[in-house]
Design an enzyme around this catalytic site. Structure first.
Site, mmCIF file in Angstrom:
data_model
loop_
_atom_site.group_PDB
_atom_site.id
_atom_site.type_symbol
_atom_site.label_atom_id
_atom_site.label_comp_id
_atom_site.label_asym_id
_atom_site.label_seq_id
_atom_site.Cartn_x
_atom_site.Cartn_y
_atom_site.Cartn_z
ATOM 1 N N LEU A 11 -33.575 -11.705 75.107
ATOM 2 C CA LEU A 11 -33.834 -13.130 74.944
ATOM 3 C C LEU A 11 -34.315 -13.441 73.534
ATOM 4 C CD1 LEU A 11 -35.663 -13.974 78.297
ATOM 5 C CD2 LEU A 11 -33.218 -13.609 77.847
ATOM 6 N N ALA A 12 -33.637 -14.383 72.925
ATOM 7 C CA ALA A 12 -34.022 -14.763 71.556
ATOM 8 C C ALA A 12 -33.626 -16.199 71.266
ATOM 9 C CB ALA A 12 -33.360 -13.820 70.562
ATOM 10 N N ALA A 13 -33.799 -17.064 72.255
ATOM 11 C CA ALA A 13 -33.413 -18.461 72.031
ATOM 12 C C ALA A 13 -34.561 -19.286 71.469
ATOM 13 C CB ALA A 13 -32.889 -19.072 73.322
ATOM 14 N N ARG A 18 -43.517 -20.720 64.349
ATOM 15 C CA ARG A 18 -44.702 -20.224 63.636
ATOM 16 C C ARG A 18 -44.371 -19.271 62.479
ATOM 17 N NH1 ARG A 18 -48.130 -18.427 68.678
ATOM 18 N NH2 ARG A 18 -46.086 -18.585 69.644
ATOM 19 N N THR A 84 -37.791 -18.533 80.665
ATOM 20 C CA THR A 84 -37.216 -17.183 80.515
ATOM 21 C C THR A 84 -36.169 -16.856 81.590
ATOM 22 O OG1 THR A 84 -39.310 -16.411 81.488
ATOM 23 C CG2 THR A 84 -39.018 -16.053 79.141
ATOM 24 N N ASN A 230 -44.989 -13.473 66.437
ATOM 25 C CA ASN A 230 -44.865 -14.929 66.372
ATOM 26 C C ASN A 230 -45.007 -15.495 64.969
ATOM 27 O OD1 ASN A 230 -44.547 -15.516 69.238
ATOM 28 N ND2 ASN A 230 -46.582 -14.602 69.387
ATOM 29 N N ASN A 363 -27.679 17.686 29.557
ATOM 30 C CA ASN A 363 -29.023 17.217 29.237
ATOM 31 C C ASN A 363 -28.925 15.850 28.571
ATOM 32 O OD1 ASN A 363 -31.552 16.767 27.908
ATOM 33 N ND2 ASN A 363 -32.008 18.930 28.245
ATOM 34 N N SER A 391 -31.314 11.903 21.942
ATOM 35 C CA SER A 391 -32.135 10.750 22.314
ATOM 36 C C SER A 391 -31.627 9.458 21.695
ATOM 37 C CB SER A 391 -33.575 10.975 21.834
ATOM 38 O OG SER A 391 -34.094 12.084 22.519
#
Ligand code: UD1
Ligand code: MG
Length: 456
Positions: A11-13, A18, A84, A230, A363, A391
């Site tokens: 469930l993620a409706a 927040r 739910t 939340n 190197n 270098s």
């Protein structure tokens, strides 16, 4: 139990207001993976063969994200949030396919462990019709209370509907439950909304099943695994718990973490035994490290493969496509992107290697830069086995340096260098005796003249 088929309904409706975010709550990540994906992983680890996601808020964004972490999951939209039980019924079509077990989970409870889910399913295998996952939070306020009698669960009472006596119960509903597929739809269809919130509560399934004479039980999960998210403070709490679990797992599997609380893993980090990780190291997604490597302090590593006995950092940045072969070394203030550093090659200081191959035992001197980008396209630099790059050299790609090639310090290399050749790509030095002193005197008298003019 393994023969029983199982559908996980997640469930993620909810809106997740927040979080104060434009992104749906369950897509916020823990260890770099959306919390919803953690939930799907746990369901699959507990034997779920099907996954149904009930979504509402941000449905399009959700479907797109789900495609990545759970391509086989079915999504169902709950148009109105009526509770739910109503949410679970949004997945009616999936539930009616005849699964043995239906495992109801929440998308915002990302630390749920597979064992807790499997324990609930086990109860179904043993004959229960419903098995509710309970937990004991430090403060039960806000949670549904589990009312048990003689080892059976007789009701779940939401806080708002609890008597004062019932509010004292510390054993609470974590929200998740396993219901036998045979009974699920019938029980859910009997749920009404005559309660303090006027919602269709999934929790009512307990009393309905009891009234039918079916067996209903509660199992217990840890507080951590039932932690619901939340807001972003709780998200960070969950991240901390996840990291603590993962660090411990790494150490128990043979990885040394000198200051474990400062090392951050991604959900998919792989590290071999006897690798040592110094303090303040960050692993982004897609990192694989073999055994015996040393990752020095303050390194930032993502999408990289690190073979045995490599030495990385301190302060190294390995970006996606960095591929370090055995005993390669990438030292302080070096960045490597989309490049192979072959066996025993050394990139020790202050260097950028991008879109390149550094041959075995080559190197690379301090301050070497592969100039891989002209503002429009990326080009490749190939550095042969045993080459030496002096270098402060710039290697302007596309360019290659042959096996054993030798680049003089401070060169700008724009043309490929054959095997064993020596290349200078810089202006020849000119030294003029006495000229330094003369110049200094001239500059000093000019400055004095200016000062005098300003004072007048
Ligand atoms: C729920 C439980 C409570 C439990 C608590 C644990 C019920 C009736 N109550 O309460 O016993 O102690 O979780 O955290 O189940 N959702 C939908 N559609 C809806 C309503 C909810 O998809 O119409 C989803 C939410 O996005 C969330 C989950 O279901 O992921 C739980 O909903 P929420 O409103 O947080 O339930 P609680 O009141 O916390
Ligand atoms: Mg909740």
């Amino acid at each position: 139990m393994s023969q029983r088929s199982c559908l996980s309904v997640i469930l993620a409706a909810g809106e997740g207001t927040r979080m104060k975010s434009a992104m749906p709550k369950v897509l916020h990540a823990i260890a770099g993976l959306p919390m919803m994906a953690h939930v799907v992983k746990a369901a699959e680890a507990a034997g779920a063969t099907g996954v149904a996601l009930v979504i509402g808020h941000g449905a399009d964004e959700m479907r797109k994200a789900v495609q990545k972490f759970a391509p086989k999951a079915e999504t169902f939209v709950q148009e109105k949030r009526l509770g739910t039980a109503h949410a679970v019924l949004a997945a009616r079509e999936a539930i009616s396919k005849g699964y043995d077990d239906i495992l109801v989970m929440f998308g915002d409870t990302p630390l749920i462990d597979a064992q807790a889910l499997a324990a609930a399913r086990q109860k179904l295998a043993e004959g229960a019709a419903v098995a509710v996952i309970g937990f004991r939070p430090p403060s039960p306020a806000g949670y549904g209370r589990l009312i048990e009698k003689a080892g059976h669960l007789i009701a779940i009472r939401e806080e708002k509907d609890c008597s004062d006596e019932e509010k004292k119960i510390g054993f609470c509903n974590a929200g998740m439950m396993a219901v036998t597929g045979k009974h699920a739809l019938r029980l859910l269809d009997k749920v009404g909304n005559k309660n303090a919130k006027g919602e269709f509560y999934l929790t009512d399934v307990v009393e309905i099943a009891g009234a039918e004479g079916l067996d209903v039980v509660a199992t217990e999960a840890s507080f951590e695994s039932a932690l619901g998210i939340n807001n972003r403070a709780e998200l960070a709490e969950a991240e901390a718990i996840w990291q603590a679990r993962r660090r411990r797992e790494a150490m128990l599997s043979g990885v040394t973490l000198i200051a474990p609380e400062t090392v951050y893993f991604s959900h998919d980090t792989e590290i071999g035994t006897d690798t040592i990780v110094e303090p303040n190291v960050w692993f982004g997604p897609g990192v694989k490290i073999a055994s015996g490597a040393k990752i020095h302090a303050f390194s930032h590593i993502e999408g990289a493969t690190i073979a045995s006995n490599c030495d990385v950092g301190p302060f190294a940045r390995l970006r996606p496509g960095a591929d370090l072969r055995n005993k390669a070394k990438v030292g302080n203030f070096c960045e490597v992107k989309q490049a192979t550093i072959e066996e025993g090659a050394k990139v020790n200081h202050l260097t950028y290697i991008g879109d390149a191959r550094v041959g075995a035992a080559a190197n690379i001197g301090a301050g070497t830069i592969t100039c891989n980008y002209d503002g429009y396209s990326k080009f490749f630099t190939d550095i042969g086995e045993g080459a030496f790059v002096g270098s402060n050299s710039s290697l302007v790609a596309p360019v290659s340096i042959g096996k054993g090639g030798y680049i003089a310090s401070g060169s700008v290399i724009t043309e490929s260098v054959p095997d064993d050749a020596l290349a200078f790509g810089r202006a020849r030095q000119k030294t003029i005796p006495g000229k330094g002193k003369e110049l200094r005197e001239r500059l000093a008298s000019a400055a004095a003249a200016r000062k005098k003019a300003a004072a007048e």
